[in-house]
Scaffold this active site. Structure first.
Site, PDB file in Angstrom:
ATOM      1  N   ASP A  20       0.588  -1.290   0.034  1.00 26.25           N
ATOM      2  CA  ASP A  20       0.192  -0.030  -0.010  1.00 26.25           C
ATOM      3  C   ASP A  20       0.889   1.337   0.051  1.00 26.25           C
ATOM      4  OD1 ASP A  20      -1.957   1.659   0.144  1.00 26.25           O
ATOM      5  OD2 ASP A  20      -2.819   1.069   2.677  1.00 26.25           O
ATOM      6  N   GLY A  21       0.422   2.347  -0.912  1.00 24.00           N
ATOM      7  CA  GLY A  21       0.970   3.558  -0.554  1.00 24.00           C
ATOM      8  C   GLY A  21       1.967   3.963  -1.856  1.00 24.00           C
ATOM      9  N   ASN A  22       1.424   3.398  -2.581  1.00 22.77           N
ATOM     10  CA  ASN A  22       2.205   3.726  -3.969  1.00 22.77           C
ATOM     11  C   ASN A  22       1.179   5.215  -4.819  1.00 22.77           C
ATOM     12  OD1 ASN A  22       3.123   1.498  -3.876  1.00 22.77           O
ATOM     13  ND2 ASN A  22       1.684   0.411  -5.769  1.00 22.77           N
ATOM     14  N   GLY A  23       0.483   5.185  -4.325  1.00 24.82           N
ATOM     15  CA  GLY A  23      -0.226   6.690  -5.503  1.00 24.82           C
ATOM     16  C   GLY A  23      -0.261   7.824  -4.531  1.00 24.82           C
ATOM     17  N   ARG A  24       0.021   7.653  -2.998  1.00 25.31           N
ATOM     18  CA  ARG A  24       0.542   8.990  -2.367  1.00 25.31           C
ATOM     19  C   ARG A  24       2.103   9.238  -2.483  1.00 25.31           C
ATOM     20  NH1 ARG A  24      -1.474   6.154   3.416  1.00 25.31           N
ATOM     21  NH2 ARG A  24      -1.770   4.639   1.974  1.00 25.31           N
ATOM     22  N   HIS A  37       3.129   2.692  -8.452  1.00 28.05           N
ATOM     23  CA  HIS A  37       2.752   1.326  -9.681  1.00 28.05           C
ATOM     24  C   HIS A  37       4.035   1.511 -10.450  1.00 28.05           C
ATOM     25  CE1 HIS A  37      -0.982   1.917  -8.058  1.00 28.05           C
ATOM     26  NE2 HIS A  37      -1.468   2.010  -9.187  1.00 28.05           N
ATOM     27  N   ARG A  71     -11.344   2.526  -9.499  1.00 24.77           N
ATOM     28  CA  ARG A  71     -10.411   3.112  -9.890  1.00 24.77           C
ATOM     29  C   ARG A  71     -10.474   4.374 -10.583  1.00 24.77           C
ATOM     30  NH1 ARG A  71      -4.536   2.222  -6.507  1.00 24.77           N
ATOM     31  NH2 ARG A  71      -5.993   1.614  -4.771  1.00 24.77           N
ATOM     32  N   LEU A 132      10.714 -20.496  -3.907  1.00 23.03           N
ATOM     33  CA  LEU A 132      10.247 -19.498  -3.176  1.00 23.03           C
ATOM     34  C   LEU A 132       8.640 -19.683  -4.675  1.00 23.03           C
ATOM     35  CD1 LEU A 132       9.488 -17.413  -1.854  1.00 23.03           C
ATOM     36  CD2 LEU A 132      10.927 -15.747  -4.170  1.00 23.03           C
ATOM     37  N   ARG A 185       1.810  -4.917   6.074  1.00 25.34           N
ATOM     38  CA  ARG A 185       0.978  -3.966   5.445  1.00 25.34           C
ATOM     39  C   ARG A 185       1.626  -2.221   5.903  1.00 25.34           C
ATOM     40  NH1 ARG A 185      -5.315  -1.904   4.310  1.00 25.34           N
ATOM     41  NH2 ARG A 185      -4.792  -0.282   2.339  1.00 25.34           N
TER      42      ARG A 185
END
Ligand code: FPP
Length: 239
Positions: A20-24, A37, A71, A132, A185
């Protein structure tokens, strides 16, 4: 051992991330959200390298939620196209690193056939890798996943008294995966946002005050060390 050093003998098997937080991150730089992004993708690959370095076996990331369709159209289109181009460009690299790629989420009509084909090709190419498993939750929502599981169970004609927790688990997209030991998160938000609702029943939650594009292996190690401190307190035997 310093406070942020990872104990390599007790690395969590499964780490899940709400990126979370790409936009900000982008807004703070006067850039379009899509630039956030793009930067978030570099953070994801650095996190994958960190996970490989300490021996995390399962890494699950929330890349596009069932709610993200609301969005702005351009951003949705960007995220869909972006996923397709990343897969084409980076899947060989992931394959060379021994990463098995998987996707969970709804395969509905809003996803282009070419995108689904790209996801399938990446999953198929990397299916036998064992270092992985990187599971990308795309068009994913925990409630939708549970709803789908219930539909399948009902359609199978099972009698109500035959349905157990095991039945539900076996009908989730994550049926063969261990539950996350820890959910990270970023961006200072303290919500699950419909991520892996069933699977996180006993997971440790680590909330970091860093925007996802600034995240990387060092933060992964910090979160794992925090998880390990909590585990030790919980066990309580060696104190
Ligand atoms: C949340 O930040 C992030 C997303 C909705 C997209 C996450 C995607 C990536 C990190 C790129 C990797 C993509 C794939 C397909 C593997 P936000 O936009 O909600 O940020 P904000 O809360 O600051 O607005």
């Amino acid at each position: 051992m310093s406070d942020s050093a990872v104990d390599l003998s007790a690395v969590p098997a499964h780490v899940a991330c709400v990126m979370d937080g790409n936009g900000r991150w982008a807004a703070r730089r006067g850039l379009p959200r899509t630039a956030g992004h793009e930067a978030g993708l570099d953070a994801l690959f650095d996190t994958v390298d960190g996970a490989l370095e300490i021996g995390v076996q399962w890494l699950t990331v929330y890349a596009f939620s069932t709610e993200n369709w609301t969005r702005p159209r351009d951003e949705v289109r960007f995220l869909l196209d972006f996923n397709r181009s990343i897969l084409a460009a980076r899947r060989d690299e992931m394959h060379e690193r021994g990463v098995r790629l998987r996707f969970i989420g709804g395969r509905d009509r809003r996803l282009a056939r070419s995108l689904l084909a790209e996801m399938d090709a990446a999953a198929e190419l990397t299916a036998a890798n064992e270092r992985l498993t990187l599971t990308v939750a795309f068009n994913y929502g925990g409630r939708a996943e549970l709803t789908e599981a219930v539909r399948r169970i009902v359609a199978s004609g099972m009698r109500p008294e035959e349905v157990t927790e095991q039945t539900i688990r076996a009908n989730l997209a994550t049926a063969d995966m261990p539950d996350p030991d820890v959910v990270i998160r970023t961006s200072g938000e303290h919500r699950l946002s419909n991520f892996l609702l069933w699977q996180v029943a006993y997971s440790e939650m680590v909330f970091l005050d860093v925007l996802w594009p600034d995240f990387g292996r060092a933060h992964l190690f910090e979160a794992v060390a925090e998880y390990q401190r909590r585990e030790r307190r919980f066990g309580g035997l060696d104190r």
